[in-house]
Design an enzyme around this catalytic site. Structure first.
Site, short mmCIF file in Angstrom:
data_model
loop_
_atom_site.label_atom_id
_atom_site.label_comp_id
_atom_site.label_asym_id
_atom_site.label_seq_id
_atom_site.Cartn_x
_atom_site.Cartn_y
_atom_site.Cartn_z
NE ARG A 10 14.98 62.02 83.97
CZ ARG A 10 14.13 61.44 84.80
NH1 ARG A 10 13.09 62.11 85.26
NH2 ARG A 10 14.32 60.19 85.17
CG HIS A 11 17.25 60.32 79.50
ND1 HIS A 11 16.27 59.38 79.75
CD2 HIS A 11 18.00 60.38 80.63
CE1 HIS A 11 16.41 58.90 80.96
NE2 HIS A 11 17.44 59.48 81.53
CB SER A 14 15.55 54.82 79.68
OG SER A 14 15.46 54.44 81.05
CD1 TRP A 16 16.40 48.86 81.88
CD2 TRP A 16 18.03 49.28 83.35
NE1 TRP A 16 17.31 47.85 81.79
CE2 TRP A 16 18.32 48.08 82.68
CE3 TRP A 16 18.92 49.76 84.31
CZ2 TRP A 16 19.47 47.34 82.94
CZ3 TRP A 16 20.07 49.02 84.58
CH2 TRP A 16 20.32 47.82 83.91
CB THR A 23 19.11 53.87 84.97
OG1 THR A 23 17.73 53.50 84.94
CG2 THR A 23 19.71 53.63 83.60
N GLY A 24 21.49 54.73 86.58
CA GLY A 24 22.85 55.22 86.73
C GLY A 24 23.63 55.19 85.42
NE ARG A 62 19.56 56.93 81.09
CZ ARG A 62 20.66 56.35 81.59
NH1 ARG A 62 21.33 55.46 80.87
NH2 ARG A 62 21.09 56.68 82.80
CD GLU A 89 20.90 60.10 86.69
OE1 GLU A 89 21.52 61.06 87.18
OE2 GLU A 89 19.66 60.07 86.60
NE ARG A 90 23.09 59.44 93.70
CZ ARG A 90 22.18 59.43 94.66
NH1 ARG A 90 21.03 60.04 94.48
NH2 ARG A 90 22.41 58.82 95.80
CE LYS A 100 14.24 54.16 90.60
NZ LYS A 100 13.70 55.37 89.95
CG HIS A 159 21.60 61.26 82.32
ND1 HIS A 159 21.08 60.12 81.76
CD2 HIS A 159 22.72 61.57 81.60
CE1 HIS A 159 21.85 59.75 80.75
NE2 HIS A 159 22.85 60.61 80.63
N GLY A 160 18.56 63.25 84.95
CA GLY A 160 17.93 63.95 86.06
C GLY A 160 18.92 64.56 87.03
#
Length: 207
Positions: A10-11, A14, A16, A23-24, A62, A89-90, A100, A159-160
């Site tokens: 995973r990057h 970041s 964000w 982020t998405g 990222r 990412e999603r 959030k 990404h996650g």
């Protein structure tokens, strides 16, 4: 043991991530800590004796920068990764760019939790994890997995949630259990695969 090696990272953190924003598909840069995390991942992978033959990353900065930093630390800066938005990412849709906590204030704790932690309920204008799996897995099966099975030691920086899609298959998670699978930023997971694409051995280099 086989040379069918797949490494997922995973990057690094970041800007964000640091600000607690959704982020998405938005494209913030790595923080100073994120750069350090990526470099440390490269040091760890080099210490494991790995040399990569192929690399894949998303269309987002990222993840691409994380890949470049890892490869540079390993002395493999000339290896050109394949970039594809299938590994993005999603997409958080209308949540993208929102803090959030602010999102919880607008839509309520329960609704935001549902969007974040359910498998198949997307946020407005965005993707559910199921949607992300449907986007990412075909690319893995068609492009990444054949590389690994040919004996190419392969790095994937993404990404996650896009990595959860791959981990869901590799570690045989259910739609329920994959939601609990956390991925630390900049922490490599090394899989050694059998000829039938199942996992022979897994090594998690999380800090």
């Amino acid at each position: 043991m086989s040379d069918r090696i797949l490494v997922l990272v995973r990057h690094g953190q970041s800007e964000w991530n640091l600000k607690n924003l959704f982020t998405g598909w938005r494209d913030p840069a790595l923080t100073e800590q994120g750069v350090m995390e990526a470099k440390r991942a490269g040091v760890r992978l080099k210490a494991e004796g790995l040399v990569f033959d192929a690399a894949f990353t998303s269309a987002l900065t990222r993840a691409q920068n994380t890949c470049a930093l890892i490869l540079n630390e390993m002395g493999q800066g000339a290896l050109e990764p394949v970039k594809n938005q299938a590994l993005n990412e999603r997409d958080y849709g209308d949540l993208s760019g929102l803090n959030k906590d602010d999102a919880r204030g607008k839509w309520g704790e329960a609704q935001v939790h549902l969007w974040r932690r359910s498998y198949d309920v997307p946020p407005p204008g965005g993707e559910s994890l199921r949607d992300t799996v449907a986007r990412t897995l075909p690319y893995y099966v068609q492009e990444i997995l054949p590389s690994v099975l040919r004996g190419n030691r392969t790095l994937v920086t993404a990404h996650g949630n896009s990595l959860r899609a791959l981990i869901m298959v590799l570690e045989k998670h259910t739609p329920e259990s994959i939601l609990k699978r956390e991925l630390a930023t900049g922490s490599p997971i090394i899989y050694r695969l059998n000829a039938d694409s199942t996992v022979e051995q897994k090594l998690d280099l999380a800090a």
